[in-house]
Design a protein around this motif. Sequence first.
Motif, PDB file in Angstrom:
ATOM      1  N   SER A   1      -6.158   5.727  -8.291  1.00  0.00           N
ATOM      2  CA  SER A   1      -6.085   4.409  -8.916  1.00  0.00           C
ATOM      3  C   SER A   1      -4.652   4.098  -9.322  1.00  0.00           C
ATOM      4  O   SER A   1      -3.850   4.993  -9.603  1.00  0.00           O
ATOM      5  CB  SER A   1      -7.028   4.325 -10.129  1.00  0.00           C
TER       6      SER A   1
ATOM      7  N   SER B   1      -6.695  -1.283  -8.994  1.00  0.00           N
ATOM      8  CA  SER B   1      -6.640  -0.873  -7.583  1.00  0.00           C
ATOM      9  C   SER B   1      -7.216   0.521  -7.422  1.00  0.00           C
ATOM     10  O   SER B   1      -6.870   1.436  -8.176  1.00  0.00           O
ATOM     11  CB  SER B   1      -5.189  -0.889  -7.095  1.00  0.00           C
TER      12      SER B   1
ATOM     13  N   GLN C   1     -11.403  -5.874  -0.669  1.00  0.00           N
ATOM     14  CA  GLN C   1     -10.690  -4.898   0.142  1.00  0.00           C
ATOM     15  C   GLN C   1      -9.418  -5.546   0.640  1.00  0.00           C
ATOM     16  O   GLN C   1      -9.473  -6.529   1.396  1.00  0.00           O
ATOM     17  CB  GLN C   1     -11.548  -4.455   1.331  1.00  0.00           C
TER      18      GLN C   1
ATOM     19  N   GLU D   1      -8.268   0.304   0.474  1.00  0.00           N
ATOM     20  CA  GLU D   1      -7.911   0.022  -0.903  1.00  0.00           C
ATOM     21  C   GLU D   1      -8.653  -1.213  -1.376  1.00  0.00           C
ATOM     22  O   GLU D   1      -8.762  -2.200  -0.640  1.00  0.00           O
ATOM     23  CB  GLU D   1      -6.401  -0.215  -1.061  1.00  0.00           C
TER      24      GLU D   1
ATOM     25  N   GLY E   1      -1.940  -1.771  -9.376  1.00  0.00           N
ATOM     26  CA  GLY E   1      -2.096  -2.711  -8.265  1.00  0.00           C
ATOM     27  C   GLY E   1      -1.300  -3.981  -8.430  1.00  0.00           C
ATOM     28  O   GLY E   1      -1.295  -4.841  -7.557  1.00  0.00           O
TER      29      GLY E   1
ATOM     30  N   ALA F   1       0.291   6.093  -7.946  1.00  0.00           N
ATOM     31  CA  ALA F   1      -1.156   6.246  -7.886  1.00  0.00           C
ATOM     32  C   ALA F   1      -1.545   7.577  -8.513  1.00  0.00           C
ATOM     33  O   ALA F   1      -0.835   8.571  -8.366  1.00  0.00           O
ATOM     34  CB  ALA F   1      -1.631   6.185  -6.437  1.00  0.00           C
TER      35      ALA F   1
ATOM     36  N   PHE G   1      -5.261   7.472   4.903  1.00  0.00           N
ATOM     37  CA  PHE G   1      -5.667   6.319   4.097  1.00  0.00           C
ATOM     38  C   PHE G   1      -6.915   5.677   4.690  1.00  0.00           C
ATOM     39  O   PHE G   1      -6.966   5.356   5.874  1.00  0.00           O
ATOM     40  CB  PHE G   1      -4.514   5.312   4.067  1.00  0.00           C
TER      41      PHE G   1
ATOM     42  N   SER H   1      -7.842   3.283  -4.246  1.00  0.00           N
ATOM     43  CA  SER H   1      -7.673   3.635  -2.841  1.00  0.00           C
ATOM     44  C   SER H   1      -8.444   4.901  -2.539  1.00  0.00           C
ATOM     45  O   SER H   1      -8.605   5.759  -3.407  1.00  0.00           O
ATOM     46  CB  SER H   1      -6.191   3.870  -2.514  1.00  0.00           C
TER      47      SER H   1
ATOM     48  N   CYS I   1      -9.868   9.811  -4.325  1.00  0.00           N
ATOM     49  CA  CYS I   1      -9.704   8.446  -4.755  1.00  0.00           C
ATOM     50  C   CYS I   1      -8.492   8.401  -5.671  1.00  0.00           C
ATOM     51  O   CYS I   1      -8.208   9.365  -6.401  1.00  0.00           O
ATOM     52  CB  CYS I   1     -11.003   7.994  -5.425  1.00  0.00           C
TER      53      CYS I   1
ATOM     54  N   LYS J   1       0.844  -1.189   0.000  1.00  0.00           N
ATOM     55  CA  LYS J   1       0.000   0.000   0.000  1.00  0.00           C
ATOM     56  C   LYS J   1       0.877   1.236   0.000  1.00  0.00           C
ATOM     57  O   LYS J   1       2.056   1.184   0.367  1.00  0.00           O
ATOM     58  CB  LYS J   1      -0.965   0.012   1.170  1.00  0.00           C
TER      59      LYS J   1
ATOM     60  N   TYR K   1      -8.810   8.193   0.226  1.00  0.00           N
ATOM     61  CA  TYR K   1      -8.127   8.974   1.234  1.00  0.00           C
ATOM     62  C   TYR K   1      -9.041  10.098   1.698  1.00  0.00           C
ATOM     63  O   TYR K   1      -9.835  10.628   0.926  1.00  0.00           O
ATOM     64  CB  TYR K   1      -6.839   9.596   0.684  1.00  0.00           C
TER      65      TYR K   1
ATOM     66  N   ASN L   1      -6.599  -3.580   1.897  1.00  0.00           N
ATOM     67  CA  ASN L   1      -5.946  -2.762   2.906  1.00  0.00           C
ATOM     68  C   ASN L   1      -6.983  -1.868   3.541  1.00  0.00           C
ATOM     69  O   ASN L   1      -7.929  -1.431   2.867  1.00  0.00           O
ATOM     70  CB  ASN L   1      -4.851  -1.875   2.300  1.00  0.00           C
TER      71      ASN L   1
END
Lengths: 115, 114
Positions: free
Chosen positions: B93, B31, B54, B48, B96, B103, B45, B33, B91, A102, B35, B56
């Motif tokens: 992406s 992926s 999911q 993800e 992943g 990202a 965070f 995520s 968000c 991550k 935030y 993370n």
Amino acid sequence: QKEVEQNSGPLSVPEGAIASLNCTYSDRGSQSFFWYRQYSGKSPELIMFIYSNGDKEDGRFTAQLNKASQYVSLLIRDSQPSDSATYLCAVNIVLMKTSYDKVIFGPGTSLSVIP
Amino acid sequence: KAGVTQTPRYLIKTRGQQVTLSCSPISGHRSVSWYQQTPGQGLQFLFEYFSETQRNKGNFPGRFSGRQFSNSRSEMNVSTLELGDSALYLCASRTGAGPFGGAFFGQGTRLTVV
């Protein structure tokens, strides 16, 4: 200890000078490192990434990585007023429990370039 | 290539209500995520998702939840809104597929809870 740390600033430099932004991270297993620029009211924009020890240059930007010291920096040469923004350091860490990775962000350093 | 798209851009909600935010990632990115960004806390965070799972999760209460669909689009839901939930929700992406590759962020959803 926080996973990614940066000097919060604000950092002020005169136009044309070199701005130096620093970041330290705690996970020795981290493999990839990123710098983002965020203008006020906007979303973060990826500007540099570095995976190997040493320097990586892209135009006026140079990213430096020292994995032994767990340190990554961003140098901005010939700073311009348009470089005034918050710079976020991000580190990809791999979680031991899941083996998933991550991206963790530092708190950011505010840079102001004075004309 | 289209970037990351978040909708809506702005929302005003009342305490106690719930809200759903949407994110469409870059084509080919699996992926997504989420935030939360506030002036005092920086980028925090949330979670993800990768291939609808999911993988993370950050340290947020259970009122914050999300999901991902088979086309990689993701939604985030916040129930029983509190004043402190007012923030910019971003968000991001990425492919992943391993730790390399940065990202990319959407424009964000500015949520105001009154």
